[in-house]
Structure formats: structure tokens, C-alpha cells
Design a protein around this motif. Structure first.
Motif, short mmCIF file in Angstrom:
data_model
loop_
_atom_site.label_atom_id
_atom_site.label_comp_id
_atom_site.label_asym_id
_atom_site.label_seq_id
_atom_site.Cartn_x
_atom_site.Cartn_y
_atom_site.Cartn_z
N ILE A 1 0.82 -1.21 0.00
CA ILE A 1 0.00 0.00 0.00
C ILE A 1 0.85 1.27 0.00
CG2 ILE A 1 -1.87 -1.15 1.26
CD1 ILE A 1 -0.94 0.41 3.77
N ASP B 1 1.62 -4.15 7.51
CA ASP B 1 0.43 -3.56 6.91
C ASP B 1 -0.70 -4.58 6.70
OD1 ASP B 1 1.36 -0.96 6.74
OD2 ASP B 1 2.33 -1.30 4.80
N ARG C 1 -3.81 -6.38 7.42
CA ARG C 1 -4.93 -6.19 8.34
C ARG C 1 -5.13 -7.49 9.11
NH1 ARG C 1 -8.52 -1.85 6.24
NH2 ARG C 1 -8.03 -1.59 4.04
N CYS D 1 -2.13 3.73 0.00
CA CYS D 1 -3.36 3.31 -0.67
C CYS D 1 -4.52 3.09 0.30
CB CYS D 1 -3.13 2.03 -1.46
SG CYS D 1 -1.80 2.14 -2.65
N ARG D 2 -4.19 2.84 1.56
CA ARG D 2 -5.25 2.59 2.53
C ARG D 2 -5.91 3.90 2.94
NH1 ARG D 2 -3.58 -1.82 6.66
NH2 ARG D 2 -3.70 -2.98 4.71
N SER D 3 -5.11 4.94 3.07
CA SER D 3 -5.66 6.24 3.45
C SER D 3 -6.49 6.82 2.32
CB SER D 3 -4.54 7.23 3.79
OG SER D 3 -3.66 6.66 4.71
N CYS E 1 -7.06 6.25 -2.20
CA CYS E 1 -6.63 5.70 -3.49
C CYS E 1 -6.11 6.83 -4.36
CB CYS E 1 -7.79 5.00 -4.18
SG CYS E 1 -7.37 4.44 -5.85
N ASP F 1 -7.44 -4.27 -2.30
CA ASP F 1 -7.62 -4.52 -0.87
C ASP F 1 -6.76 -3.61 0.00
OD1 ASP F 1 -9.30 -6.56 -1.63
OD2 ASP F 1 -7.77 -8.12 -1.45
N GLY F 2 -6.21 -2.54 -0.60
CA GLY F 2 -5.33 -1.67 0.18
C GLY F 2 -6.00 -1.19 1.44
#
Lengths: 220, 610
Positions: B267, B315, B317, B591-593, B595, B609-610
């Protein structure tokens, strides 16, 4: 808990597995079969497993012994079959049993030594071999644990040797001291090459056949 | 066993790596299979057997009925010499048969410096090097792996390359090969069909022309080959094959443990990192499945060490929950979990404490750059406060050694950035003084720098590598600044990084160089023992190519890259934007915060799935 001993064959590809790698291999083999190895106490616990008489890399054997301790209280029944399911090619457990005799009582080792002569065995080789190993002293160069070269007289460690010849091969049935100190049967070939280079073989092959105590009784 | 082999094995180092027969090695009856694959890794057994991709594809191919996939590695120098002397051609470990007789010779190439080893393996097998010299359909020489995202420097030697993840495309390719064999197609006909399998790149179907200045003018597909070849991926990690039952080597290898792959992709978006771009999009494997595979593989292998693997494991989850779930099992099986690729900003001391059972060795962090400005420019998105906080926790928890990894020569780097690396080390040292639980043990801080190599398909693909003189000047500058005994500075005078920079962005003209350097004796060039810069420079000179043109030249955004027809899913416009933002000193969120629209989700047709 139980102290157990494996009697196993090491041959073909497995003859190239070094002593340390063989220990590592067995450390993984036991848990696969649900056996829980006992570990040493201390800061870096290690599994309690030891190979009685490490086999030089490249040699084969019908009679390797490995001692190990497990948490379970068992007598070894069924262990050989179970372990044989998941061993590398060339390793095969012949039997597994409770340790009855301490490893230090192992005194003698019977082995088969084969000398290859690609161009045929030179005439007189077996006679020369018989003469050579009936001398009082036959020296070979040997590396010590500390990598220094020393001279070793093989005669006191050689209990018996019978030479036979077939085609391009000379075969010896030898009994040597197993430990403290022991004699690597391959050194007989080195001794031949050093003393009588005209009979030097192109290759020497060793296979351990049997183990004995000091009285000549089979050691298990 | 082969008599010739029996003679030479006692003379070589670690002979166990040349004999096969390991637990779970797959034996088949060769009279009962129609397709034999030699799966080759252009490096030693110890490196190749540590590669998860090898293990996955070995399983996938051998799961195909009628196909026998065997392994083959590059012998170490002593063994190679003995094999050549005894005229033993390169053989596969399972059957011992010469790989030159196989249907398919497939290479897994993870890094450019393995290119010479690939050529040498073909040579050892007695197979002609160039695709054009091999008229018959067999042996078909193919290659996959990360280095194939720019395979132009070895394009002339390959019949085809597989781009991306191989699980699905290798099966489709082998099925097509079997059809070709049954129906008697010639090689050209097979390749014309193969290029329509997703992810399959047939270099011979593309003509490359060059401008006078040496840059690429055009890449033109022929015979209906697609204009761009898009990499293949596994869209659903929960359906991807995992090798729970895998080979356990009988000799020690580099990664001698179970590798449990938690997710693919990353990510973070570090701008220098090729893996971070080419493995996109992020795809997770579910926690339940990870736990199941962990149990299965431990029970089958007997390994007592497992690494939870990914590009950035912290990272994942549910990492803590996964470890919770595995803990009783680990306890029961004396299993040690290791977590590589931890980030200094979300590193959980509690987690490490539990996993590391007594052994508090060192911790390794990779800040990559000395100043916040430069870390922002490369989008490392790590602050010094995060790093120091993690170090404090580690020191308080009893750790007494920290390794810090940096790169020299990153785009926009100034002397101030270089000098600041010493400051980071000093601050870590200070953190130890403040928070060490046991000061008597002292502390060891190791700073390592490597020489930055710009890679294709990254935001820095347009950037020059700094010259060796400049690299050495920066090393000297840093060395002057590190003057406490507790900080050790490691750096490599490694000309390998220069050649890596040359090869990684090479074009097809470089095939001649590879052939020349092979003739001069290049083989395991990823190893310092075998690498020789003068040999490479000679080969370049002979072929009339300038290595600096490839390594040290700044490219303009409009330039046609030699790999422009290779599509990894990330759009070029995104890379350009990231490149611009580097020079503006602007970060891009992970990428999680948020896109950032790199485009890679087009490969899965949904948000990643980031």
C-alpha cells in the motif's frame, strides 16, 4: 519421556547429506510424525538428538545409529514405519528401540571398501595390498579437527582385512576401530595410493556393513 | 546414481545440493508423462530453493496430469568446472536427466544480475543460446519473474516471457504447448498462438527501431501480436494455490523455513521501489486461510520456523489477530514466527515481544534517507519521530542492536541529506541512552548504505544513477560524519549496482553484450566472487554500446522506454505524476488512506484490498 535409538540406512543421494544437515533433517522428521523431541535446558534450547558415529560425506551405510529423546513415554514400536513415510530418498529406518547400551561400548566397524580401476585392475594388486597391510606401519596423511596435517599409522586400527578381486574392482571386507580413535576405511585407499602409486585406484567407495562391541558382538 | 557424478561429488563443496531426493520432491514415471519441464533458477540451490515463487509453480505444474516439472539450479563454480571436465550436461534434480532433452526449459528470474547465469545454464545444458538458433518447438526456453518486466537485454535468448504471476498462465501455456506437440505445429506457429495468452510476451514478434541518439524510436508488433502485453495476476488470493506440502531440503538453504505469504502488493507507494509498483494491486489472503496454511505446512514439513511474508508485513490487516490465533499452535510445536519487512511507524513491540521468545537479537529498519525532505521526496512516508519511538520501545524492551538501511544517490539528494544520515544514527543512539532497560550491555547501531539503482516501471525510471565517483564521494562524506564507536558504517564498493542499473533499463541491443560477457566467462554475477566489472566493460566496448547511456542518463517524460509495450497495470501517467511530485517534495498518501488512482485495480476489476 524415553531415550530411543534409530538404526538406519544412509545410501545413494542421502550419502551426500553432511552430518550437520542430517541432524537438521531428523529434527524435522520427528515432529512430522507427531514425536515431540526433548530439548536441552538453557538459553538456547536445542533438541536432544545425536548421531553415534558420524559417517563421512559420500559414504553409505547399513548401520547408522541415532540417539534421541522424546517427551512421550514410548518404546519405539511403529516409529520406523512412521518415519519412513517422510524421509529423503536414500534414508531408511530399519528399527527404533529404547537405548540399552551406551554408545561408548561401540568399538568395531565392519565396512566394504571398493576400489575402482577404470582400465582394469593392474596385475598383482591384491598381492600388493595384502603385503602392504601386513606391515607394522603404514602411514597416511590425515587432517585433524583443527585442519592440520598429521601422519597416522593405520595398522593398529585395522583389525582385519580380506581382499578379493572382480573385473575392474578390488573389494575389501574390513573391520576397523570405530572410535577413540577410529579409522575411516577410505584411508586404506589413500595409504595404497601413497605407498604404491602404481596400484592407485581411480575411485574408492565405502559402505558400512555392521557395528560391534569390543568382544565382536553386534552392537545395537 | 550416475557413475560420472559419483566421481565428482566427493570433490565439490556441499554435494547434497546436487543430488535431489529431498522430502516432497515429486517423482513421476517419465514414460507416463507427455511434457517435461525443467524449472530452472539462475542462481544456486540455496537461493533458488528459498524462493516461494519456485515452490508455488513447482506445485502448480506438477498438479497437472501428464506434466512432470523438475528443478534445476546453477552449480557453484567448483561443480561447474567438474561437470564440464567430466562432460556432464546440466541435469534436473528429480530424474538426473539432462535438461537439454526436456520439452520446456523455464527460468524464474528475479533480478537482472542473474542474466549471465541464465545463459550459462543454457550453455551447460548444451542448448543454443539464441531463440533464432533453436528451430524446433523443443526445447522451448521461457522465463518469468520480476526481472522479466524488462527482459529486453535477454529478449533474443528467450522464446517467450511470462509477465506477472505465473499460477494461471503457466497452465494455459503448457496446455497450448501440448496441443502444439500433438498436432505437430512448428515453433513459429506455436509462438504466434502463445502471444494471445494473457501475460505471454513473445519478443521475436516485436521489431524495435532506434533513433540516432540510441533511444528507442518504435516498438512494432508483427503477426497479430498485441501492441501491449499486460501482466497476469491472481485476482483472488483465497483461490490461489499455496504449497502447504513443499520440498524440505536436506541441506541448509538461505531461507530455511516456511514462508507464509499473507498478501501481494504493497500500500505504500515508495517511489524507488519496483516491487511496490509491479506487484500491485494489493490482494489479501484471508486470515482464516493463512492460519490454515500455517498449520498444514508446519505439520507436513516439520519446520520450526515460519516467516510471515509480504512486501510490508505490518500492513496486513489482522496481523495481530493472526498471531493471536497461531500462538497456542506455535507454543505446542515450538514454532518461531518471524516478521520481516516491519515498518518503523506501525511496529508493535508487544507483537515482537511475543514472537521472539527470549531471543532479542537485532531489529532492522529502513528509513532509506536521512532527512524528512528526502524521505518525502521518495514517498517513504516515515518520520524520524516514528523511527525513534520504535527504537525507544525496542531498547526499553531489551533490544540492544539496531540496523538502519539507507540509499545514497536518490533523486534530489544533497550533501545535507547525506550528512543527516549520521544525525539519524546519533538520535537513535540518544534514544538508547534515554530508554535502554539495561545499559550495561551497550548498544550496536549499524548504518548501511547502498547505491540507488533506478528501476523500470517506477516513478524513478527516468532518473540517472549517480556516477561511481559521486557515490564514493558521498560515502566518504558520510563516513567523516560518523565518528562514534557505537555506530558502525557499512557500505559496499559494489560495482554490481552500476551494472544492475545498466541492465535493468537496458534495451534489446544489449543481448549482444550479454552474449559477449557470457563468452568471456560471466556466470554467477550476482555473487561478488564471480562478478567482474572489467569483463562487462570489455563486452560493452566490443559491442559498441556505452553502459553510461543506460545507467547515468536522465530521460525525458516523452521518451519511449524499451519496456513501453509491457503493461504492469500501473499507468505511465501515474508514474509521471509521482515523479513530478518527488521533485516538488510532495508526498502521496498510502493506498489505505486514499486511493491515488494508479490504475492497477483494472487488473482485478474492483477496488484493491489496500
Amino acid at each position: 519421556m524415553a531415550k530411543l535409538r534409530l538404526l538406519f540406512v544412509k545410501e545413494a543421494q542421502a550419502s551426500y547429506i553432511s552430518h550437520l544437515d542430517l541432524m537438521r533433517t531428523f529434527q524435522r522428521v520427528f515432529p512430522r510424525g507427531g514425536l515431540e523431541l526433548r530439548h536441552s535446558q538453557g538459553f538456547h534450547p536445542h533438541p536432544l538428538i545425536s548421531i553415534v558415529l558420524p559417517l563421512p560425506v559420500g559414504q553409505s551405510s547399513d548401520c547408522e545409529l541415532l540417539d534421541f529423546e522424546v517427551e512421550q513415554d514410548i518404546d519405539g514400536t511403529g516409529i520406523a514405519e512412521m518415519l519412513n513415510e517422510g524421509l529423503p530418498a536414500g534414508l531408511r529406518v530399519r528399527s527404533c528401540y529404547r537405548v540399552q547400551r551406551p554408545a561408548r561400548e561401540l568399538a568395531l566397524l565392519r565396512a566394504r571398501l571398493e576400489l575402482d580401476y577404470d582400465g582394469g585392475v593392474p596385475p598383482g594388486t591384491t598381492d600388493a595390498l595384502r603385503e602392504l597391510f601386513s606391515r607394522e606401519e603404514v602411514l597416511v596423511e590425515k587432517r585433524t579437527k583443527h585442519k592440520e596435517l598429521t601422519q597416522l599409522n593405520v595398522i593398529p586400527l585395522l583389525r582385519s582385512v580380506e581382499w578379493t578381486q572382480e573385473d575392474a574392482l578390488v573389494r575389501a571386507d574390513v573391520v576397523v576401530a570405530a572410535q577413540n580413535p577410529g579409522l575411516n576405511p577410505a584411508l586404506l585407499a589413500s595409504a595404497l595410493t601413497a605407498a604404491l602409486p602404481q596400484y592407485a585406484p581411480d575411485f574408492a567407495r565405502v559402505r558400512r556393513i555392521e557395528l560391534y562391541d569390543a568382544e565382536g558382538t553386534v552392537f545395537r | 546414481m550416475d557413475k560420472k557424478l559419483e566421481r565428482i561429488l566427493p570433490r565439490v563443496q556441499k554435494p547434497a545440493r546436487y543430488v535431489g531426493g529431498e522430502y516432497n520432491a515429486i517423482m513421476k514415471d517419465k514414460t507416463q508423462v507427455d511434457t517435461r519441464v525443467a524449472f530452472c533458477f539462475p542462481d544456486t540451490y540455496e537461493i533458488g530453493m528459498s524462493n516461494l515463487g519456485m515452490r508455488i509453480l513447482y506445485g502448480v505444474m506438477n498438479n497437472m496430469e501428464g506434466v512432470w516439472c523438475e528443478r534445476c539450479f546453477h552449480p557453484w563454480g567448483d561443480m561447474e568446472e567438474e561437470m564440464r571436465k567430466a562432460q556432464i550436461p546440466l541435469y534436473a534434480l528429480e530424474s538426473g536427466d539432462s535438461i537439454g532433452e526436456f520439452d520446456v526449459i523455464a527460468f524464474s528470474v528475479g533480478y537482472e544480475m542473474a542474466f549471465p547465469a541464465l545463459l550459462n545454464m543454457l550453455d551447460l545444458a548444451g542448448v543454443p543460446l539464441r531463440s533464432a538458433q533453436r528451430d524446433a518447438l523443443t526445447p522451448l526456453v521461457i522465463a518469468g519473474g520480476t526481472a522479466m518486466y524488462n527482459c529486453e537485454p535477454i529478449a533474443d535468448f528467450l522464446d517467450l516471457a511470462l509477465l506477472g504471476e505465473g499460477e494461471e498462465q503457466i497452465v494455459e501455456l503448457l496446455e497450448l504447448y501440448r496441443q502444439a506437440k500433438r498436432e505437430g505445429w512448428d515453433k513459429a506457429a506455436f509462438l504466434r498462438r502463445a502471444c494471445h495468452i494473457g501475460g505471454v510476451y513473445v519478443p521475436s514478434l516485436y521489431d524495435v527501431s532506434y533513433h540516432e541518439d540510441g533511444t528507442v524510436a518504435a516498438i512494432t508488433p508483427r503477426d497479430g501480436a498485441p501492441a501491449r502485453v499486460r501482466k497476469r495476476i491472481v485476482t483472488d488470493m483465497d483461490k490461489a494455490y499455496y504449497p502447504s506440502k513443499t520440498i524440505v531440503p536436506s541441506t541448509e538453504i538461505v531461507q530455511d523455513r516456511i514462508t507464509l505469504e499473507l498478501f501481494r502488493g504493497c500500500i505504500r507507494g515508495c517511489r524507488f521501489c519496483q516491487a511496490g509498483y509491479v506487484y500491485r494491486p494489493v490482494r489479501n489472503r484471508s486470515r482464516e486461510l493463512c492460519a490454515q496454511y500455517a498449520r498444514e505446512s508446519v505439520e507436513d514439513s516439520g519446520y520450526q520456523e515460519m516467516t510471515l511474508s509480504s512486501l510490508s508485513t505490518s500492513d496486513y490487516r489482522g496481523l495481530v489477530e493472526l498471531c493471536d490465533e497461531l500462538e497456542p499452535f506455535c507454543e505446542q510445536k515450538h514454532l518461531n514466527l518471524s516478521l520481516p519487512s516491519l515498518r518503523a511507524d506501525n511496529f508493535s513491540m508487544a507483537l515482537m515481544e511475543r514472537l521472539q521468545k527470549g531471543r532479542k537479537t537485532g531489529l532492522t529498519f529502513a528509513p532509506e534517507a536521512g532527512t524528512q525532505r528526502l524521505r518525502d521526496a521518495i514517498n517513504k512516508n516515515l518520520t524520524e519521530d516514528d523511527l525513534l519511538a520504535s527504537c525507544r520501545r525496542a531498547f526499553a524492551g531489551g533490544y540492544s542492536a539496531v540496523k538502519l538501511y539507507f540509499m545514497l544517490g536518490l533523486p534530489t539528494e544533497t550533501d545535507e541529506d547525506v550528512a543527516a544520515i549520521a544525525d539519524v544514527a546519533a538520535h537513535v543512539m540518544h534514544a538508547w541512552r534515554e530508554s535502554a532497560s539495561n545499559k550495561n550491555r551497550g548498544v550496536r547501531i549499524t548504518v548501511s548504505t547502498s547505491w540507488f539503482v533506478p528501476k523500470p516501471h517506477t516513478a524513478f525510471q527516468w532518473e540517472p544513477q549517480i556516477s561511481i565517483e559521486e557515490y564514493e564521494r558521498r560515502v566518504a562524506l558520510l563516513r567523516e560524519r560518523i565518528n562514534t564507536k557505537t555506530v558502525t558504517y557499512n557500505w559496499h564498493p559494489s560495482p554490481t549496482s552500476f551494472m544492475e542499473a545498466v541492465l535493468s533499463r537496458g534495451d534489446r541491443r544489449m543481448c549482444a553484450v550479454l552474449e559477449a560477457v557470457h563468452r568471456k566467462g560471466a556466470r554467477l554475477d550476482a555473487w561478488e566472487e564471480y562478478f567482474s566489472l572489467p569483463r562487462w566493460l570489455e563486452a560493452f566496448a566490443e559491442c559498441g554500446l556505452d553502459p553510461h547511456f543506460y545507467a547515468n542518463r536522465s530521460r525525458a517524460h516523452g521518451e519511449l522506454m524499451p519496456w513501453a509495450h509491457i503493461d504492469v497495470g500501473v499507468s505511465e501517467s501515474f508514474l509521471m505524476r509521482e515523479h513530478d511530485r518527488c521533485h516538488e517534495g510532495v508526498t502521496t498518501p498510502d493506498c489505505r488512506s486514499q486511493c491515488s488512482g494508479c490504475g492497477a485495480n483494472c487488473l482485478i476489476g474492483r477496488a484493491c484490498d489496500g
